[in-house]
Scaffold this active site. Sequence first.
Site, PDB file in Angstrom:
ATOM      1  N   HIS A  77     -20.254  39.624   4.465  1.00  0.00           N
ATOM      2  CA  HIS A  77     -20.843  39.556   3.129  1.00  0.00           C
ATOM      3  C   HIS A  77     -19.773  39.714   2.037  1.00  0.00           C
ATOM      4  O   HIS A  77     -19.705  38.924   1.099  1.00  0.00           O
ATOM      5  CB  HIS A  77     -21.917  40.657   3.016  1.00  0.00           C
ATOM      6  CG  HIS A  77     -22.576  40.759   1.665  1.00  0.00           C
ATOM      7  ND1 HIS A  77     -23.907  40.495   1.474  1.00  0.00           N
ATOM      8  CD2 HIS A  77     -22.074  41.122   0.450  1.00  0.00           C
ATOM      9  CE1 HIS A  77     -24.192  40.675   0.179  1.00  0.00           C
ATOM     10  NE2 HIS A  77     -23.100  41.067  -0.453  1.00  0.00           N
ATOM     11  N   GLU A  78     -18.918  40.725   2.203  1.00  0.00           N
ATOM     12  CA  GLU A  78     -17.885  40.982   1.178  1.00  0.00           C
ATOM     13  C   GLU A  78     -16.833  39.884   1.156  1.00  0.00           C
ATOM     14  O   GLU A  78     -16.358  39.492   0.093  1.00  0.00           O
ATOM     15  CB  GLU A  78     -17.223  42.348   1.390  1.00  0.00           C
ATOM     16  CG  GLU A  78     -18.159  43.550   1.274  1.00  0.00           C
ATOM     17  CD  GLU A  78     -19.062  43.536   0.049  1.00  0.00           C
ATOM     18  OE1 GLU A  78     -18.631  43.028  -1.006  1.00  0.00           O
ATOM     19  OE2 GLU A  78     -20.196  44.014   0.149  1.00  0.00           O
TER      20      GLU A  78
ATOM     21  N   HIS B  59     -17.867  37.018  -0.939  1.00  0.00           N
ATOM     22  CA  HIS B  59     -17.673  37.226  -2.383  1.00  0.00           C
ATOM     23  C   HIS B  59     -16.297  36.724  -2.826  1.00  0.00           C
ATOM     24  O   HIS B  59     -16.148  36.224  -3.939  1.00  0.00           O
ATOM     25  CB  HIS B  59     -17.764  38.725  -2.727  1.00  0.00           C
ATOM     26  CG  HIS B  59     -19.159  39.222  -2.960  1.00  0.00           C
ATOM     27  ND1 HIS B  59     -19.981  38.710  -3.935  1.00  0.00           N
ATOM     28  CD2 HIS B  59     -19.878  40.197  -2.354  1.00  0.00           C
ATOM     29  CE1 HIS B  59     -21.146  39.351  -3.924  1.00  0.00           C
ATOM     30  NE2 HIS B  59     -21.110  40.263  -2.964  1.00  0.00           N
TER      31      HIS B  59
ATOM     32  N   GLN C 228     -16.758  41.731  -8.050  1.00  0.00           N
ATOM     33  CA  GLN C 228     -18.001  42.363  -8.516  1.00  0.00           C
ATOM     34  C   GLN C 228     -17.760  43.356  -9.650  1.00  0.00           C
ATOM     35  O   GLN C 228     -18.711  43.793 -10.296  1.00  0.00           O
ATOM     36  CB  GLN C 228     -18.723  43.059  -7.354  1.00  0.00           C
ATOM     37  CG  GLN C 228     -19.258  42.073  -6.309  1.00  0.00           C
ATOM     38  CD  GLN C 228     -19.975  42.813  -5.204  1.00  0.00           C
ATOM     39  OE1 GLN C 228     -19.349  43.237  -4.243  1.00  0.00           O
ATOM     40  NE2 GLN C 228     -21.278  42.984  -5.345  1.00  0.00           N
TER      41      GLN C 228
ATOM     42  N   GLY D  15     -20.646  48.211   0.344  1.00  0.00           N
ATOM     43  CA  GLY D  15     -19.466  47.369   0.237  1.00  0.00           C
ATOM     44  C   GLY D  15     -19.338  46.826  -1.170  1.00  0.00           C
ATOM     45  O   GLY D  15     -20.323  46.742  -1.902  1.00  0.00           O
TER      46      GLY D  15
ATOM     47  N   CYS E 208     -27.495  42.896  -2.310  1.00  0.00           N
ATOM     48  CA  CYS E 208     -26.180  42.861  -2.946  1.00  0.00           C
ATOM     49  C   CYS E 208     -26.267  43.552  -4.293  1.00  0.00           C
ATOM     50  O   CYS E 208     -27.213  43.335  -5.039  1.00  0.00           O
ATOM     51  CB  CYS E 208     -25.753  41.404  -3.123  1.00  0.00           C
ATOM     52  SG  CYS E 208     -24.181  41.215  -3.955  1.00  0.00           S
ATOM     53  N   LEU E 209     -25.266  44.359  -4.610  1.00  0.00           N
ATOM     54  CA  LEU E 209     -25.244  45.068  -5.890  1.00  0.00           C
ATOM     55  C   LEU E 209     -25.200  44.093  -7.068  1.00  0.00           C
ATOM     56  O   LEU E 209     -25.622  44.431  -8.162  1.00  0.00           O
ATOM     57  CB  LEU E 209     -24.039  46.016  -5.955  1.00  0.00           C
ATOM     58  CG  LEU E 209     -24.063  47.194  -4.976  1.00  0.00           C
ATOM     59  CD1 LEU E 209     -22.768  47.984  -5.071  1.00  0.00           C
ATOM     60  CD2 LEU E 209     -25.258  48.107  -5.229  1.00  0.00           C
TER      61      LEU E 209
HETATM   62 CO    CO Z   1     -22.608  41.536  -2.388  1.00  0.00          CO
END
Ligand code: CO
Length: 155
Positions: free
Chosen positions: A130-131, A134, A51, A46, A88-89
Amino acid sequence: MAIRQLRTSEEEILRKKSKLVKEITPQVITLLEDMAETMYDAPGVGLAAVQVGVLKRVVVIDIGEGLIELINPEIIKEEGLQRTKEGCLSVPGMTGAVDRAEKLTVKALDRNGNEFSFDAEGYLAVAIGHEMDHLDGILFTDKCIAVEYIDDEDE
Ligand code: CO
């Protein structure tokens, strides 16, 4: 399509609230496509626009069941609770247990501007939760029970 640079949690922008998309312009379509390419390249399941440094309420998700594009997503119903390990990226090298809804219903716009809604549960519900966080400047590390540091040497 292009791979965009991933922003990490040391950067202030990750803490900002993303803005609603008012009009789905060609730039928004390019953003969606670049985000998917960036997510698959990482690889991740995701990605939120913030991000890649864009403060728009745009999310892409693929937990291995196909690409989902969400513009201005909203969670309209939540049910139950599940605890899973997240990463998380934008927070490389860390994982941690987070409690999230077991099931949820999401409403969003697709790339043509049509409203749609769907139910998600299990891992998909985690990814969506989660997304969506963000988009409000929230990272999983804010919610996690205990952070674990991943030692790449042992992976
Ligand atoms: Co994330």
